[in-house]
Structures are given as C-alpha cells and as structure tokens.
Scaffold this motif. Structure first.
Motif, short mmCIF file in Angstrom:
data_model
loop_
_atom_site.label_atom_id
_atom_site.label_comp_id
_atom_site.label_asym_id
_atom_site.label_seq_id
_atom_site.Cartn_x
_atom_site.Cartn_y
_atom_site.Cartn_z
N THR A 55 10.60 -59.15 15.21
CA THR A 55 11.13 -57.95 14.52
C THR A 55 12.71 -58.02 15.15
OG1 THR A 55 9.08 -56.72 14.46
CG2 THR A 55 11.26 -55.49 14.40
N VAL A 56 12.84 -58.06 16.26
CA VAL A 56 14.44 -58.37 16.80
C VAL A 56 15.26 -59.34 16.16
CG1 VAL A 56 15.63 -58.43 18.92
CG2 VAL A 56 13.79 -57.26 18.92
N ARG A 57 14.60 -60.60 15.99
CA ARG A 57 15.29 -61.61 15.53
C ARG A 57 15.73 -61.28 14.21
NH1 ARG A 57 16.04 -65.69 18.58
NH2 ARG A 57 14.85 -66.43 20.36
N ARG A 58 14.56 -60.61 13.22
CA ARG A 58 14.85 -60.35 12.20
C ARG A 58 15.88 -59.38 11.71
NH1 ARG A 58 10.19 -59.31 10.79
NH2 ARG A 58 10.14 -57.09 10.86
N VAL A 59 15.85 -58.32 12.55
CA VAL A 59 16.95 -57.16 12.38
C VAL A 59 18.33 -57.45 12.93
CG1 VAL A 59 17.53 -54.80 13.43
CG2 VAL A 59 15.25 -55.36 12.83
N THR A 60 18.39 -58.33 13.98
CA THR A 60 19.70 -58.77 14.35
C THR A 60 20.25 -59.92 13.66
OG1 THR A 60 18.58 -60.15 16.20
CG2 THR A 60 19.24 -57.98 16.59
N GLY A 61 19.37 -60.78 12.95
CA GLY A 61 19.86 -61.75 12.18
C GLY A 61 20.37 -61.15 11.00
N HIS A 62 19.94 -60.18 10.53
CA HIS A 62 20.47 -59.67 9.16
C HIS A 62 21.90 -58.81 9.39
CE1 HIS A 62 16.17 -59.67 7.22
NE2 HIS A 62 16.76 -60.81 7.07
N ALA A 63 22.07 -58.37 10.36
CA ALA A 63 23.14 -57.63 10.63
C ALA A 63 24.38 -58.67 11.36
CB ALA A 63 23.03 -56.52 11.83
N THR A 64 25.47 -58.82 10.43
CA THR A 64 26.41 -59.71 10.94
C THR A 64 27.75 -59.27 10.95
OG1 THR A 64 26.65 -60.06 8.35
CG2 THR A 64 25.08 -61.94 9.60
N ALA A 65 27.91 -57.78 10.64
CA ALA A 65 29.22 -57.29 10.68
C ALA A 65 29.09 -56.60 12.38
CB ALA A 65 29.11 -55.96 9.74
N TRP A 69 24.77 -51.52 16.38
CA TRP A 69 24.16 -51.40 17.59
C TRP A 69 22.50 -51.55 17.52
CZ3 TRP A 69 25.36 -50.34 22.80
CH2 TRP A 69 26.62 -50.06 23.06
N LEU A 70 21.87 -51.90 18.43
CA LEU A 70 20.29 -51.97 18.68
C LEU A 70 20.01 -51.18 19.87
CD1 LEU A 70 18.14 -54.42 17.38
CD2 LEU A 70 17.94 -53.93 19.69
N LYS A 71 18.78 -50.54 19.61
CA LYS A 71 18.13 -50.01 20.98
C LYS A 71 16.58 -50.23 20.98
CE LYS A 71 21.51 -47.62 23.18
NZ LYS A 71 22.01 -47.58 24.55
N ALA A 72 16.32 -50.70 21.97
CA ALA A 72 14.84 -51.14 21.78
C ALA A 72 14.19 -50.69 23.30
CB ALA A 72 14.66 -52.63 21.89
N PRO A 81 16.74 -62.56 25.19
CA PRO A 81 16.55 -63.88 24.52
C PRO A 81 15.88 -63.83 22.95
CG PRO A 81 14.77 -63.22 26.24
CD PRO A 81 16.03 -62.30 26.27
N TRP A 82 15.90 -62.49 22.77
CA TRP A 82 15.44 -62.33 21.27
C TRP A 82 16.45 -61.96 20.40
CZ3 TRP A 82 11.00 -58.20 22.24
CH2 TRP A 82 10.01 -58.66 23.01
N LEU A 83 17.52 -61.86 20.64
CA LEU A 83 19.01 -61.63 20.05
C LEU A 83 19.53 -62.72 19.08
CD1 LEU A 83 20.63 -59.29 22.56
CD2 LEU A 83 19.48 -58.35 20.87
N GLY A 86 25.67 -64.00 18.17
CA GLY A 86 26.85 -62.81 17.91
C GLY A 86 26.48 -61.63 18.62
N TRP A 87 25.18 -61.55 19.13
CA TRP A 87 24.71 -60.24 19.72
C TRP A 87 24.65 -60.47 21.10
CZ3 TRP A 87 22.57 -55.57 17.73
CH2 TRP A 87 22.76 -55.35 16.25
N HIS A 88 24.75 -59.38 22.01
CA HIS A 88 24.79 -59.47 23.43
C HIS A 88 24.53 -58.04 24.00
CE1 HIS A 88 28.88 -57.19 23.69
NE2 HIS A 88 29.21 -57.84 22.86
N LEU A 89 23.93 -57.98 25.18
CA LEU A 89 23.39 -56.87 25.75
C LEU A 89 24.83 -55.79 25.89
CD1 LEU A 89 20.92 -58.12 28.19
CD2 LEU A 89 20.55 -57.26 26.30
N ALA A 90 24.52 -54.56 25.80
CA ALA A 90 25.64 -53.60 26.17
C ALA A 90 25.08 -52.46 26.63
CB ALA A 90 26.60 -53.51 24.85
N GLY A 91 25.78 -51.56 27.39
CA GLY A 91 25.57 -50.22 27.88
C GLY A 91 24.63 -50.11 29.17
N GLY A 92 24.17 -51.50 29.65
CA GLY A 92 23.70 -51.61 30.96
C GLY A 92 22.10 -51.05 30.73
N ALA A 93 21.47 -51.01 31.89
CA ALA A 93 20.26 -50.69 31.80
C ALA A 93 19.81 -49.34 31.61
CB ALA A 93 19.44 -51.05 33.30
N GLY A 94 18.83 -48.85 30.94
CA GLY A 94 18.37 -47.57 30.51
C GLY A 94 17.05 -47.30 30.51
N TYR A 95 16.78 -46.00 30.53
CA TYR A 95 15.28 -45.39 30.41
C TYR A 95 15.25 -44.48 29.61
CZ TYR A 95 16.15 -47.93 34.81
OH TYR A 95 16.27 -48.96 35.71
#
Length: 222
Positions: A55-65, A69-72, A81-83, A86-95
């Motif tokens: 799912t993550v690969r499909r969602v992030t693969g379709h978003a090219t602009a 953002w993505l939250k999971a 590793p699923w991204l 062109g995608w990278h982690l952002a915002g730091g660890a969260g809960y």
C-alpha cells in the motif's frame, strides 16, 4: 471512554485535524484518508490507518508532486524502506495517543503561573489557548477541535525560553476541559517524543507509532 481501537482513534484524529487546520473534508480510501491541505509545502496529506509495504509503495509511487505528505501508524524504521523514490521521512518520531475526557486533574482548573496570562477563545468549532508573558510575548499555545464525542488536541507548543514552567500542562488542561464541556468523551492527538512524556503524566496512553514522510524537499509538519 478512550477510543477502543487504533483505527477508530485514527479516523477521529483525521477529522479533528482537518477541522483544526481548516483543511478540506477528508476523502475516504480503502487504506485511510486523503486530505487537501492547500499549503505550499503541504499540499495534500494521505493518512494510512492500515499500512503495509504494498500500500505504501502504491500510494507514494502515484504521488510525484512535491509537498505531498503521508502519515502511517508504523515506526520510522518500518516505513522508510517502503517509500517510493523521491520520498523521505519527515517530522521525526511520533505517536498517536488517546485519553478519556475529562482527565481528572482538569477539574482543578489551575491558573497561569506568576508572570504569565492565559487567554482562550472558540471560533468555528476550534478552541484555542494562548499563554503570554506579562509584556505580551508568546509563551505557549495549543488548540482543540471537537467532532462529535471525539476531540483532537493540536499544535501544542511552548517557547523554549519558557519551558519547564508548567505552561504545556496548563494549555492541555484548558483545552481538554473545554472539549469535555462541549460534550467530547475521548481525546486523541499526535505527539512528539517530548510531548509524549508530558502527556503520559496526564493520563494519556500511546496507541501506535505515527510516522510522517514527504515527497520532495523537506518542510515542517505545519
């Protein structure tokens, strides 16, 4: 009562977050929600309450602009590793955290410490709390959006110069009390590691990790 299931809490968080931020109504997807946010560095947001590699690969693969953002609800080391490229982690660890409302100590309604003043107001379904110094400088803030029986606490922050004076606790007390007065029985929020430490002392419990990623250049999670 707090939310019984993580997916239920995630849905409440999405709807409260969009109200708090003035974003568009969430669009339901099989894996979660898509939200038009409309900011230069945060054009759109996907929230996955059920995340897996495909799912993550499909969602992030379709978003090219850029600015998407993505939250999971998975930890950073799982999501990264699923991204798609062109995608990278952002915002730091969260809960993702939840609590029953009202939390017990909000009934005491503590006042602002000496040298500070607290103001609250409600507009368009969102209650805001602002703490200022005696000369009017910013010290702390936060807001809460109530949607039915759920309330989402959002954008709680304390100026570094005024930390460790109980201002974050004061803001949380006022926001959760205000939400309970509006009929909310369960609260939910997205926390940083520092915020999590405070909220746990106030009766909130962690439901799941909450990790962010963004397409394109880095930007703050506004």
């Amino acid at each position: 009562m707090p939310f019984a299931h993580t997916a239920e809490a995630a849905r409440a968080w999405v709807h409260g977050w969009t109200l708090s931020r003035g974003a568009a109504e969430p669009v339901r997807r099989a894996w979660g929600f898509t939200i038009d946010v409309g900011l230069a560095g945060h054009v759109m947001r996907h929230v996955l309450h059920s995340a897996d590699e495909a799912t993550v690969r499909r969602v992030t693969g379709h978003a090219t602009a850029p600015g998407v953002w993505l939250k999971a609800l998975v930890p950073p080391e799982t999501l990264e590793p699923w991204l798609a490229p062109g995608w990278h982690l952002a915002g730091g660890a969260g809960y993702l955290m939840s609590a029953s409302l009202p939390v017990a100590h909000t009934r005491a309604r503590p006042g602002a410490p000496d040298g500070f003043r607290l103001d609250t107001w409600t507009r368009a379904g969102v209650t805001r709390a602002l703490v200022r110094t005696a000369d009017g400088a910013f010290a702390a803030r936060g807001q809460v959006a109530v949607t039915g029986l759920g309330a989402v606490v959002d954008q709680v922050e304390t100026d570094p110069a005024h930390q460790r004076r109980g201002l974050g606790r004061l803001v949380m007390d006022r926001l959760t009390a205000a939400a309970a007065e509006q009929g909310a029985t369960a609260g939910v929020l997205g926390a940083t590691p520092d915020g999590r430490a405070l909220y746990e002392t106030m009766g909130w419990r962690t439901l799941a990790p909450l990790t962010g990623a963004v397409r394109g250049p880095g930007s703050s999670d506004t």
